[in-house]
Design a protein around this motif. Structure first.
Motif, PDB file in Angstrom:
ATOM      1  N   GLY A  66       0.789  -1.221   0.000  1.00  0.00           N
ATOM      2  CA  GLY A  66       0.000   0.000   0.000  1.00  0.00           C
ATOM      3  C   GLY A  66       0.821   1.271   0.000  1.00  0.00           C
ATOM      4  N   GLU A  67       2.117   1.187   0.322  1.00  0.00           N
ATOM      5  CA  GLU A  67       2.953   2.389   0.332  1.00  0.00           C
ATOM      6  C   GLU A  67       3.027   3.007  -1.061  1.00  0.00           C
ATOM      7  N   GLU A  68       3.066   4.332  -1.100  1.00  0.00           N
ATOM      8  CA  GLU A  68       3.116   5.064  -2.363  1.00  0.00           C
ATOM      9  C   GLU A  68       4.557   5.365  -2.739  1.00  0.00           C
ATOM     10  N   ILE A  69       4.884   5.163  -4.017  1.00  0.00           N
ATOM     11  CA  ILE A  69       6.235   5.393  -4.525  1.00  0.00           C
ATOM     12  C   ILE A  69       6.149   6.252  -5.778  1.00  0.00           C
ATOM     13  N   SER A  70       7.014   7.261  -5.859  1.00  0.00           N
ATOM     14  CA  SER A  70       7.091   8.129  -7.032  1.00  0.00           C
ATOM     15  C   SER A  70       8.404   7.853  -7.751  1.00  0.00           C
ATOM     16  N   LEU A  71       8.325   7.348  -8.986  1.00  0.00           N
ATOM     17  CA  LEU A  71       9.506   6.969  -9.759  1.00  0.00           C
ATOM     18  C   LEU A  71       9.902   8.081 -10.721  1.00  0.00           C
ATOM     19  N   ASP A  72      11.214   8.352 -10.807  1.00  0.00           N
ATOM     20  CA  ASP A  72      11.742   9.288 -11.803  1.00  0.00           C
ATOM     21  C   ASP A  72      12.061   8.511 -13.071  1.00  0.00           C
ATOM     22  N   LEU A  73      11.383   8.842 -14.163  1.00  0.00           N
ATOM     23  CA  LEU A  73      11.624   8.127 -15.413  1.00  0.00           C
ATOM     24  C   LEU A  73      12.866   8.662 -16.103  1.00  0.00           C
ATOM     25  N   PRO A  74      13.726   7.788 -16.616  1.00  0.00           N
ATOM     26  CA  PRO A  74      14.872   8.256 -17.394  1.00  0.00           C
ATOM     27  C   PRO A  74      14.427   8.697 -18.779  1.00  0.00           C
ATOM     28  N   PRO A  75      15.126   9.629 -19.431  1.00  0.00           N
ATOM     29  CA  PRO A  75      16.217  10.393 -18.838  1.00  0.00           C
ATOM     30  C   PRO A  75      15.699  11.369 -17.795  1.00  0.00           C
ATOM     31  N   ARG A  76      16.450  11.549 -16.698  1.00  0.00           N
ATOM     32  CA  ARG A  76      15.964  12.290 -15.549  1.00  0.00           C
ATOM     33  C   ARG A  76      15.697  13.755 -15.861  1.00  0.00           C
TER      34      ARG A  76
END
Length: 231
Positions: A66-76
């Protein structure tokens, strides 16, 4: 009548929900170092497969379903992020499910329709050429009375560790995963001196808490000339 209980079936079924039965989108195998944020804290680990619906993040960190995660998509430098939630927790990583509004973006990135990024299309055959390094977790207790303190990780390969040694600023965290979180950390095998120091808002550093440890972040030479022969 209920069907007989199968011990073999109970052993084969993982204790966590792998999500395979609910998977709607085809996964693409990859080996992608990716930055992400959880509760305002930044980390870096490795995506091992991905689709527009979700992905598998290999990590030694502790997470809860259930934890929320925000991913940085490459290229950053594109500044694109995808938000998802942890849907299962396994012994070596976690399963992620992306929010519906982000799936169209993921579909473009995975299929290569937008700014093709080779990192997303690495196959299993290619990952075998990179080697696999067993990670180590380094953790420490926060500095007493310094809730806003940031930390510096020092290391030395020659046995002498002080404020002139190599270091990395790791921020307001109390653990790092070596070597992934510290790109400049040496990929060597041997005894290293490690140290952590707290830095307050004025820029003053505490004494260095030290430990000596044997680390091996090297990979063996790959086998040569793989062939298939008739018997």
């Amino acid at each position: 009548l209920s069907r007989p209980f199968s011990l073999f079936e109970s052993i084969r079924k993982p204790s966590y929900d792998s999500g395979l039965e609910k998977r709607q989108f085809q996964r693409t195998d990859c080996f992608l170092g990716i930055s992400y944020a959880v509760k305002g804290r930044s980390f870096r680990d490795t995506l091992r497969n991905i689709s527009k619906g979700g992905g598998y993040l290999q990590t030694a960190r502790s997470f809860s379903v259930g934890e929320e995660i925000s991913l940085d998509l490459p290229p950053r430098n594109h500044g694109e992020k995808v938000v998802g939630n942890v849907v299962w927790v396994g012994p070596e990583g976690i399963g992620l499910k992306f929010r519906v509004p982000d799936r169209a973006l993921m579909q473009k990135r995975v299929s290569g329709q937008e700014n093709q990024n080779k990192e997303f299309t690495i196959t299993k055959k290619e990952t075998c050429q990179m080697g696999k390094i067993k990670q180590k977790k380094l953790r420490w207790e926060p500095a007493a009375g310094e809730e806003s303190a940031k930390y510096k990780l020092y290391w030395s390969e020659n046995g002498t560790l002080d404020y002139t040694s190599s270091f990395a600023e790791v921020g307001a965290v109390t653990q790092v995963i070596l070597p992934d979180d510290i790109p400049s950390f040496p990929r060597v095998a041997g005894n290293l001196e490690l140290g952590i120091a707290a830095v307050n808002q004025a820029g003053n550093e505490s004494d260095i808490t030290k430990i000596s440890a044997y680390l091996d972040f090297t990979v063996p030479e790959a086998p040569k000339s793989l062939v298939v022969e008739d018997l």
